[in-house]
Design an enzyme around this catalytic site. Sequence first.
Site, short mmCIF file in Angstrom:
data_model
loop_
_atom_site.label_atom_id
_atom_site.label_comp_id
_atom_site.label_asym_id
_atom_site.label_seq_id
_atom_site.Cartn_x
_atom_site.Cartn_y
_atom_site.Cartn_z
N ASN A 210 0.85 -1.20 0.00
CA ASN A 210 0.00 0.00 0.00
C ASN A 210 0.88 1.25 0.00
O ASN A 210 2.10 1.15 0.04
CB ASN A 210 -0.96 -0.03 1.20
N ASP A 279 -3.96 -6.47 5.24
CA ASP A 279 -4.91 -7.36 5.93
C ASP A 279 -4.84 -8.78 5.39
O ASP A 279 -5.13 -9.73 6.10
CB ASP A 279 -6.34 -6.81 5.77
N PRO A 305 -2.12 -12.05 10.33
CA PRO A 305 -2.34 -11.90 11.77
C PRO A 305 -2.54 -10.42 12.09
O PRO A 305 -1.98 -9.55 11.43
CB PRO A 305 -1.02 -12.40 12.38
N VAL A 308 -1.47 -5.73 16.38
CA VAL A 308 -1.78 -4.97 17.60
C VAL A 308 -2.70 -5.77 18.53
O VAL A 308 -2.58 -5.70 19.75
CB VAL A 308 -2.31 -3.56 17.25
N PHE A 323 -4.09 2.81 15.59
CA PHE A 323 -4.55 3.87 14.71
C PHE A 323 -5.78 3.38 13.96
O PHE A 323 -5.88 2.18 13.67
CB PHE A 323 -3.45 4.25 13.69
O1 C5P Z 1 -8.22 -3.13 11.43
P1 C5P Z 1 -7.47 -1.93 10.95
O2 C5P Z 1 -6.44 -2.25 9.92
O3 C5P Z 1 -8.32 -0.77 10.55
O4 C5P Z 1 -6.69 -1.44 12.28
C1 C5P Z 1 -5.74 -0.44 12.27
C2 C5P Z 1 -4.84 -0.60 13.46
O5 C5P Z 1 -4.49 -1.95 13.68
C3 C5P Z 1 -3.53 0.13 13.27
O6 C5P Z 1 -3.07 0.49 14.55
C4 C5P Z 1 -2.67 -0.95 12.64
O7 C5P Z 1 -1.29 -0.71 12.83
C5 C5P Z 1 -3.11 -2.18 13.38
N1 C5P Z 1 -3.04 -3.43 12.61
C6 C5P Z 1 -2.16 -4.43 12.98
N2 C5P Z 1 -2.12 -5.61 12.30
C7 C5P Z 1 -2.94 -5.82 11.25
C8 C5P Z 1 -3.84 -4.84 10.86
C9 C5P Z 1 -3.86 -3.64 11.55
O8 C5P Z 1 -1.39 -4.22 13.93
N3 C5P Z 1 -2.87 -6.97 10.61
#
Ligand code: C5P
Length: 405
Positions: A210, A279, A305, A308, A323
């Site tokens: 991205n 994702d 996975p 966070v 975030f």
């Molecule tokens: O679920 P989403 O991607 O919107 O969540 C964003 C937050 O989750 C951010 O803090 C991002 O760094 C973290 N995140 C993560 N691992 C993932 C997806 C998102 O740590 N696989």
Amino acid sequence: MAHLFNRNVLLGVSGGIAAYKSAEVVRQLQELGADVRVIMTRGAREFITPLTLQALSGKPVHTELLDEDAEQGMGHIELARWADLLLLAPATADLMARLAAGRADDLLTTVALATPAPILLAPAMNQQMWRDPATITNAETLVQRGIKLVGPAEGQQACGDVGPGRMEQPEVICAAAAGLFQSGKLAGKRVVITAGPTREALDPVRYISNHSSGKMGYALAEAAVAAGARTTLVSGPVNLDVPEHVHCLKVESASDMLDACLPLLPDCDIFIACAAVADYRPAEVQPDKIKKGAEEINLRLVRNPDIVSAVAASEYRPFTVGFAAETRDLLTYARDKMRRKGLDMIVANDVSRQGIGFNSEDNEVTILSHHAEQALPRASKTTLAGQIIDAVASAAVRDTDAGLS
Ligand code: C5P
């Protein structure tokens, strides 16, 4: 308690019997968090070997001004610029005299002239030498120029005399060194920040990724350092320089990022997930380059996975910040995300708006915690990073005090 986290301390050792205590000074500076480098005068090397101080500081000891090899490594001007503090311990009567006269006749005095850093000096000499009018005048001259003195202490001297002139104890010297700096709200705290995108390989030459630039995460790391934290960045591929005093682990994929983060948790007080983690990743990575031919190919993706969430669920759970980038119902979705991922705090930003967020210089965010909501107006990512770190520090300390984390 004052600290020296993220501070570069250049220790200058001159030739007195107290030089043997400089080993302890190095150790205690490091315990306070400093990065230490050592310069020894020729006299100092008669009392203690460079090898001892090299082994303790983990860096080559600097001894000569006119040494081609040493100048190619870290030259005297570079060394002078590197230092946040020049600590002279022990400082003999001769060193004080040479400094007072503005001499540059060896590496140590040259660096003392060339450094913009503050200088702290721990005198060490026979009591009669300390009381001599020449030394008194030299000490006054140095103090007038802004050099700080710590000690000397009074008592029994190595030569059998009793009186003022003993070098202060290493803990007193190191506390005086730390006292010269403001500690910052995160002094001594260990902060881990994820930043940038991840790359999910399709084959040896292609990947899914991205547009994340990593700017926000890197700005947060810089702000954490400025607040006194020991800071580790776990960074996906970006075109940014690693900020000074930041330890950076470079990773590619989401799985790499998780593998890099989990071992850091036993030594982590605050975790900030700023990375734009993919994702999904290709279900299979082709061992060879996928050949062009078929009119249509299907890509099967599997979930990555959630880093966070894994951190928040870990047995070592630090204060955990995420975030949320949303295009509508920002605060509702962000609150829901905070709950679902088990976070203490979430930084929400509306990525549907022009000129802020993803891959731009500015941002505008709202910080949500379980107790509070703080909207931060549009500003550069550097400014916002300072404000976010400030809010994280206040909340993390409050939660720790309340025994919540
Ligand atoms: O679920 P989403 O991607 O919107 O969540 C964003 C937050 O989750 C951010 O803090 C991002 O760094 C973290 N995140 C993560 N691992 C993932 C997806 C998102 O740590 N696989």
